[in-house]
Structures are given as C-alpha cells and as structure tokens.
Write an enzyme that holds these catalytic residues in place. Structure first.
Site, PDB file in Angstrom:
ATOM      1  CG  HIS A 162      56.095  13.017  14.139  1.00 25.83           C
ATOM      2  ND1 HIS A 162      56.926  14.000  14.624  1.00 25.83           N
ATOM      3  CD2 HIS A 162      56.262  13.017  12.794  1.00 25.83           C
ATOM      4  CE1 HIS A 162      57.577  14.565  13.623  1.00 25.83           C
ATOM      5  NE2 HIS A 162      57.187  13.982  12.507  1.00 25.83           N
ATOM      6  CD  GLU A 165      56.380  13.194  18.146  1.00 23.52           C
ATOM      7  OE1 GLU A 165      55.687  14.209  17.957  1.00 23.52           O
ATOM      8  OE2 GLU A 165      57.551  13.092  17.743  1.00 23.52           O
ATOM      9  CG  HIS A 306      55.364  17.601  17.222  1.00 26.06           C
ATOM     10  ND1 HIS A 306      55.622  16.733  16.189  1.00 26.06           N
ATOM     11  CD2 HIS A 306      54.708  18.653  16.675  1.00 26.06           C
ATOM     12  CE1 HIS A 306      55.146  17.234  15.050  1.00 26.06           C
ATOM     13  NE2 HIS A 306      54.587  18.394  15.322  1.00 26.06           N
ATOM     14  CD  GLU A 365      59.302  18.459  19.879  1.00 25.01           C
ATOM     15  OE1 GLU A 365      58.788  17.384  20.274  1.00 25.01           O
ATOM     16  OE2 GLU A 365      59.572  18.669  18.680  1.00 25.01           O
TER      17      GLU A 365
END
Length: 395
Positions: A162, A165, A306, A365
């Site tokens: 992404h 990110e 991420h 994450e």
C-alpha cells in the site's frame, strides 16, 4: 571491497586477514574456483570498503595499520605496487575500512529512487546478496527481490503493498542492513548468531511492491499520468490517503481468495485511491509478479509488512497449518503486537498464500496512528518488529 590475488593467497587467508566468515567470501565470489585462485584475479571481500589516505611525514604501513586495528598485510594487499620501505609523503594509498554502521539511513522519506540507491550500495558492500528483478510496475519501475542465505528453509518478507504505508520499506531495509552488519562483524542480535541463521535460512525480501504508488504519495503525480490520477483522486492533489497502485487498484485486494466477495462489497466500483479490487483478480503487474514469485519459490512462510495498529493477522478460513499458531504466539511475545487469527477480509496476499500453499503467512500492521505514519515512529516500530523478524528466521 575488491582485492587482487597474490601468489599463495587463498580465500581462507582472506577470511582470517579481514575476520570475515569464509562462507560469506565464497558466496561473494561464486564464479571463482576457490581451489585454484589465479594471480591478479579480482576477489570481492564483503563488509569492507576502501578509503584514500595521503602519506604524511614519518608514516609507515605499520603505523597506519595499528591506528586502524588492521593487519599490515591488509594494507599491503591493496597497495601491491608500492614498496612499503619507500613511502613518499603526499602519495595516496588505499586503506581498507570495515563497515560498522548502516548504509540505510533512518528518518528519511523513502521513495523508489532512495530504495534503488540503497539496494545498489548494499549489493556493492555485501556481494553475497543476490538482487533479482521479478517484474515491473505499471510505470515500468523494477520490482526487486533481495535474496541471501544458504538454508533449506525459505522465508519471504515484503513491504509497501500500500502506497501510503511506505514507512514499511525503510523498516524492512534497515532490518536487512542490521542482519548484514551482524554477519560481517560477527556480532549477535539479541543473543542470536546470525551466521547460523544464514546457513539455515534462505531469506527473500521484496522491499517495495508498489513503487509507483509510493512515489505518488511522496512526490506527487508524474506528468505522464497526472490528469488520470488526479481524476481518480476526485480532483485533489493531496495523495496522502492513496493506497492503490498508479492504476487505482488496491494490490492487496487482487488475489483469488474469495475475490468475488470483496468485489461485491467494496464500495469503489471503479479505480480509486484505495479498496478497489480491480475488474478481476491478478490484473495488475505488481500483484502478478508477487504471485509468480511465491508460486515459483515455494516459500515456507511469508510476512507482509503493512501499517497500522500494532497487531497482526495469521489465519484464513481455517486453512492455516498448526505451525501458524506457534509462530503467532512467539511473534506476539517478542513484539507486544496483538495476534488476531481471523478477520472478515478476503483477496489479500496473505489470504491467497495460505489458501494456495497451506503454509504460515502473516499481515503485520506496524505502528499506530493515521497513515502515512510519521517518521518519528521509526525507531519504536523497528525495535518491536525486530523480534518478529528474528523469530521468523530462527523458529
């Protein structure tokens, strides 16, 4: 650092002279017959570079070597044309310098040009790493894979699926640089011997899956697609919320793991800054390259970096193997991140990897806040994810 072979030299001697593991020297010179070195042949010594030094009054090779904690022969090796007993004031010589600090700089905006520069510098300094081009982005930027290690266990890491990110890319590159420094300086990381891991694991890293998107977020739209991406972004030139590739397709919603469900329920029905899964699975070159890499290499486990939330996801539809739970428990322990087995989500790279190969895969994450996370979080993120990185290799 490049040196030239003298009569009687061996790779083993270079290993002892520079205090570099012999295996790293062998792997840095794969086209060299280590049993038959030729005088004048160029050999690469990893973990070293050279500095120029200007001879001063009363200098000797012994004095220069002692000041740098080097063997005299290490300097002689780099200056074979000189007579050490007849040094001339003002003459420039080469002096080996051990690399003890990271080439990858923390706290910097990290677009594709900085990544490509870092990859080139790391490959020069640590020639036992292998750099492969696994595909190209929509705009033709190379998608690089970095490989190293000799083991049968294959571990794959990737970052920046992404665009906003992008902090995950310098994090993963700093982890790699720390690993390389540990190998060439024989310095454990958190008590673990990295050379043992090097001999047990083949590590694969794709540090920036979505270079076009990262560059868009950090540098704005390139002229060739400026009008198109501004239209996709609803007329705005603020791209901080952009997650997709340059075509407006979310690369982590591109995989054939119940893709149809995501296609139906995702609100964007056309290219968008985020969440649009495309017109079909695996339409985007970046997503295709990652699927082809995983299918070709047969990785034993996969970690996708991420942001944000300080948590990670490790299950999919009950298809994950028992090993996944063991790894998740350890990842949670060493990082403080929350382990979450299942969420109501499909079509991600982790989902497809588990479905396709029935092997452990994780979506990590990193950090907390609003994407893109500020660089002020870099050190904290790095320290927490370092434990996960090490556990992914040694378990």
């Amino acid at each position: 650092m490049n040196i030239k072979v003298r009569s009687g030299d061996t790779l083993w001697y270079y290993s002892q002279l520079f205090m570099i593991p012999i295996q790293l020297i062998i792997d840095s010179n794969q086209n060299v017959d280590s049993n038959s070195l030729q005088v004048g042949q160029v050999i690469k010594v990893p973990g070293f570079t050279t500095n120029n030094y200007t001879i001063k009054q009363n200098d000797t090779f012994w004095k220069i070597a002692r000041e740098r904690n080097l063997s005299i022969d290490a300097i002689l090796l780099l200056n074979q044309e000189l007579n050490p007993n007849q040094l001339q004031v003002g003459r420039t010589i080469k002096v080996p310098r051990r690399m003890v600090t990271s080439l990858v700089q923390r706290g910097k905006r990290y677009d594709s040009s900085r990544l490509f520069r870092d990859i080139g510098e790391l490959r020069e300094a640590y020639p036992f790493i292998e750099v492969n081009t696994i595909g190209e982005s929509v705009l033709g930027k190379p998608l690089y894979e970095i490989k190293l290690g000799r083991g049968s266990k294959k571990v794959h890491l990737n970052a920046s699926f992404h665009a906003n990110e992008w902090i995950t890319s310098p994090i993963i590159m700093t982890l790699l640089n720390s690993y390389l420094l540990s190998l060439t300086n024989n310095s454990p990381i958190r008590g673990l011997n990295m050379l043992n891991l090097y001999n047990q694991v083949e590590l694969s890293i794709v540090p920036m899956v979505n270079p076009d998107g990262v560059d868009l977020v950090l540098n704005g739209p390139p002229e060739a697609v400026r009008e198109e991406v501004i239209n996709i972004n609803k007329g705005s030139t603020d791209f901080t919320g952009w997650k997709a590739n340059i075509n407006g397709v979310d690369l982590n919603n591109q995989y054939p793991a119940k893709w149809e469900i995501e296609k139906e329920r995702k609100e964007p029905k056309s290219p968008a800054p985020r969440d649009y899964p495309g017109d079909a699975p695996l339409t985007e070159p970046e997503a295709i390259a990652m699927a082809d890499l995983a299918s070709r290499e047969g990785f034993n486990r996969m970690l996708a970096f991420h942001t944000q939330g300080e948590e990670f996801y490790w299950g999919y539809e009950g298809l994950e193997p028992p090993e996944s739970r063991v790894l998740a428990t350890e990842f949670e322990r060493v990082s403080g991140y929350q382990a979450i087995q299942n969420i109501d989500s499909h079509a991600g790279f982790k989902d497809w990897f588990i479905k396709e190969f029935r092997r452990p895969a994780f979506t990590l994450e990193l950090g907390r806040g609003i994407n893109p996370l500020p660089l002020s979080q870099f050190d904290q993120i790095y320290e927490k994810v370092l434990g996960i990185f090490l556990a992914s290799l040694y378990m």
